[in-house]
Enzyme design. Structure first.
Site, PDB file in Angstrom:
ATOM      1  N   HIS A  84       0.816  -1.233   0.000  1.00 30.84           N
ATOM      2  CA  HIS A  84       0.000   0.000   0.000  1.00 30.84           C
ATOM      3  C   HIS A  84       0.841   1.270   0.000  1.00 30.84           C
ATOM      4  O   HIS A  84       0.292   2.359  -0.053  1.00 30.84           O
ATOM      5  CB  HIS A  84      -0.923   0.043   1.221  1.00 30.84           C
ATOM      6  CG  HIS A  84      -1.930  -1.051   1.273  1.00 30.84           C
ATOM      7  ND1 HIS A  84      -2.798  -1.300   0.235  1.00 30.84           N
ATOM      8  CD2 HIS A  84      -2.210  -1.978   2.236  1.00 30.84           C
ATOM      9  CE1 HIS A  84      -3.572  -2.338   0.571  1.00 30.84           C
ATOM     10  NE2 HIS A  84      -3.227  -2.759   1.770  1.00 30.84           N
ATOM     11  N   ASP A 129      -3.170 -10.927  -1.635  1.00 28.13           N
ATOM     12  CA  ASP A 129      -3.571 -10.323  -0.364  1.00 28.13           C
ATOM     13  C   ASP A 129      -5.021  -9.839  -0.525  1.00 28.13           C
ATOM     14  O   ASP A 129      -5.417  -9.413  -1.605  1.00 28.13           O
ATOM     15  CB  ASP A 129      -2.637  -9.144  -0.076  1.00 28.13           C
ATOM     16  CG  ASP A 129      -2.854  -8.522   1.288  1.00 28.13           C
ATOM     17  OD1 ASP A 129      -2.059  -8.795   2.206  1.00 28.13           O
ATOM     18  OD2 ASP A 129      -3.829  -7.749   1.450  1.00 28.13           O
ATOM     19  N   HIS A 144      -6.437  -7.243   0.406  1.00 27.86           N
ATOM     20  CA  HIS A 144      -6.565  -5.818   0.102  1.00 27.86           C
ATOM     21  C   HIS A 144      -5.932  -5.528  -1.264  1.00 27.86           C
ATOM     22  O   HIS A 144      -4.889  -6.111  -1.594  1.00 27.86           O
ATOM     23  CB  HIS A 144      -5.870  -4.981   1.179  1.00 27.86           C
ATOM     24  CG  HIS A 144      -6.401  -5.218   2.562  1.00 27.86           C
ATOM     25  ND1 HIS A 144      -5.850  -6.167   3.399  1.00 27.86           N
ATOM     26  CD2 HIS A 144      -7.424  -4.644   3.232  1.00 27.86           C
ATOM     27  CE1 HIS A 144      -6.530  -6.161   4.547  1.00 27.86           C
ATOM     28  NE2 HIS A 144      -7.477  -5.246   4.474  1.00 27.86           N
ATOM     29  N   ASP A 152      -4.490 -12.613   4.515  1.00 30.07           N
ATOM     30  CA  ASP A 152      -5.655 -12.022   5.205  1.00 30.07           C
ATOM     31  C   ASP A 152      -6.967 -12.326   4.487  1.00 30.07           C
ATOM     32  O   ASP A 152      -8.029 -11.926   4.956  1.00 30.07           O
ATOM     33  CB  ASP A 152      -5.470 -10.512   5.439  1.00 30.07           C
ATOM     34  CG  ASP A 152      -4.924  -9.784   4.227  1.00 30.07           C
ATOM     35  OD1 ASP A 152      -4.896 -10.384   3.140  1.00 30.07           O
ATOM     36  OD2 ASP A 152      -4.524  -8.612   4.378  1.00 30.07           O
TER      37      ASP A 152
HETATM   38 ZN    ZN Z   1      -3.992  -7.077   3.256  1.00 29.80          ZN
END
Ligand code: ZN
Length: 379
Positions: free
Chosen positions: A137, A174, A176, A263
């Site tokens: 990120h 992931d 996200h 996650d």
């Molecule tokens: Zn994540």
């Protein structure tokens, strides 16, 4: 004796890990803390993976400040350095707290990822796995979502600038969206990104829609797959097998990078996804086959997100074993289970695998695959 001309590099798997990586720790109350990495490496040790033939552990070396500027702005680097001296406040809107030592800890993660690239590109190992790392990120001028400096973006720049690599495939599973990497190379046709994530309408950072396919002459090199909440292995296997091999084969990368954030596992507290260990093993095994077929086995894997320590330890130990061709025991070692109890106050799981089979998201992912085939894969 001279090695055989077609001999594979030894070791087969380098685990890029050292205790200094555990300094990247936002505190015991924060989801991104040192316990997840520590319990993972301890499970690797207790199951015998670290001593398995062809497995080597190599520690990270801290990156230099100048290494950051291939991706980050000077203003942002100064900001992090100052916040680190203060040791309080947030580096972003409220997810990523500053702590004393955060600047050096973030530099260590970056240095680890740079080393991972060097080891693979100089033929010193076939695969590198770096469980603590993969801060996808991070943006050029801001921290975001527990990520300070974007070690993967800097690794990609290193591949391009240091090693002259012209075609890089980046797969991110992931939960996200890997916005820092995807938008960091959004108009760069030399980087194929395939990002599986929970639909941004339901999860941070809210980006990565199906129609975002790149800009300018990079259109078609960015594939975003917003998986519906509660997707499980059935949906993941289907989309992965329909999209990833075709996209990678037509792109013909010189190296494959995988962000193996766990996650999206059903045991994770921060997302709504329902994958089991099997999805991660599926991705790693298929990408390993593709790396053998297309790019001389060059494959680098990062851990990234994952906020249930038992899930991190089990999935990432499984991933390491899959890369090392090492057979893990069916039941988790008692020593590790005791230690887990001591560190977390919770009962450790008994086995490595579990199943989350209910999946009513399949019709939606079938539609997404249809769209991608029409707009990206068969263009
Ligand atoms: Zn994540």
């Amino acid at each position: 004796m001279q090695p055989e001309p077609d001999a594979k590099p030894t070791p087969q798997l380098t685990l890029l890990y050292g205790p200094t990586l555990l300094a990247y720790d936002f505190g015991p109350e924060h989801p991104f803390n040192a316990t997840r990495g520590r319990l993972t490496v301890e499970l690797m040790r207790e199951t015998g993976l670290l001593d398995a033939p062809g497995v080597k552990v190599v520690p990270p070396v801290e990156a230099d400040r100048d290494d950051l500027f291939v991706f980050h702005t000077k203003e942002f680097v100064d900001f992090v350095q100052n916040a680190c001296v203060k040791g309080y406040g947030y580096l972003d809107g409220g997810d990523t707290p500053a702590f004393e030592g955060c600047y050096d800890a973030a530099l260590t993660v970056v240095g680890g990822s740079m080393r991972a690239i060097d080891l693979v590109m100089t033929g010193q190992t076939r695969y590198v796995f770096m469980p603590v790392g993969g801060l996808h990120h991070g943006h050029p001028s801001r921290a975001s979502g527990f990520c300070i400096f974007n070690d993967i973006a800097i690794a990609i720049k290193r591949l391009q600038q240091q090693y002259g690599v012209k075609r890089i495939a980046y797969i991110d599973m992931d939960a996200h969206h890997g916005d820092g990497v995807v938008y960091g190379f959004y108009d760069d046709p030399s980087v194929l990104t395939i990002d599986f994530h929970e639909d941004g309408r339901y999860l941070f950072p809210g980006t990565g829609e199906l129609h975002e396919t790149g800009r300018g002459n990079a259109v078609g090199t960015k594939i975003n797959i917003p998986m519906p909440p509660f997707s499980s292995d059935q949906s993941f296997f289907y989309v992965f097998d329909e999209v990833v091999p075709a996209a990678i084969r037509s792109f013909k990368p010189e190296i494959i990078l995988l962000v193996c954030g766990v996650d999206g596992h059903g045991g994770d507290p921060l997302t709504d996804m329902n994958y089991s260990t099997a999805s991660y093993l599926h991705a790693v095994t298929r990408l390993r086959e593709l790396a053998a077929e297309l790019c001389q086995d060059r494959l680098v894997v990062w851990g990234a997100g994952g906020y249930d320590p038992a899930t991190c330890a089990r999935c990432w130990t499984g991933v390491g074993a899959a890369l090392a061709d090492y057979n893990l025991p069916d039941f988790l070692p008692e020593n590790w289970r005791q230690h887990f109890l001591k560190m977390t106050g919770e009962e450790a799981p008994v086995g490595l695998h579990e199943n989350y089979t209910s999946d009513n998201t399949f019709p939606r992912v079938e539609k997404m695959v249809g769209w991608l085939k029409m707009k990206v894969l068969e263009v």
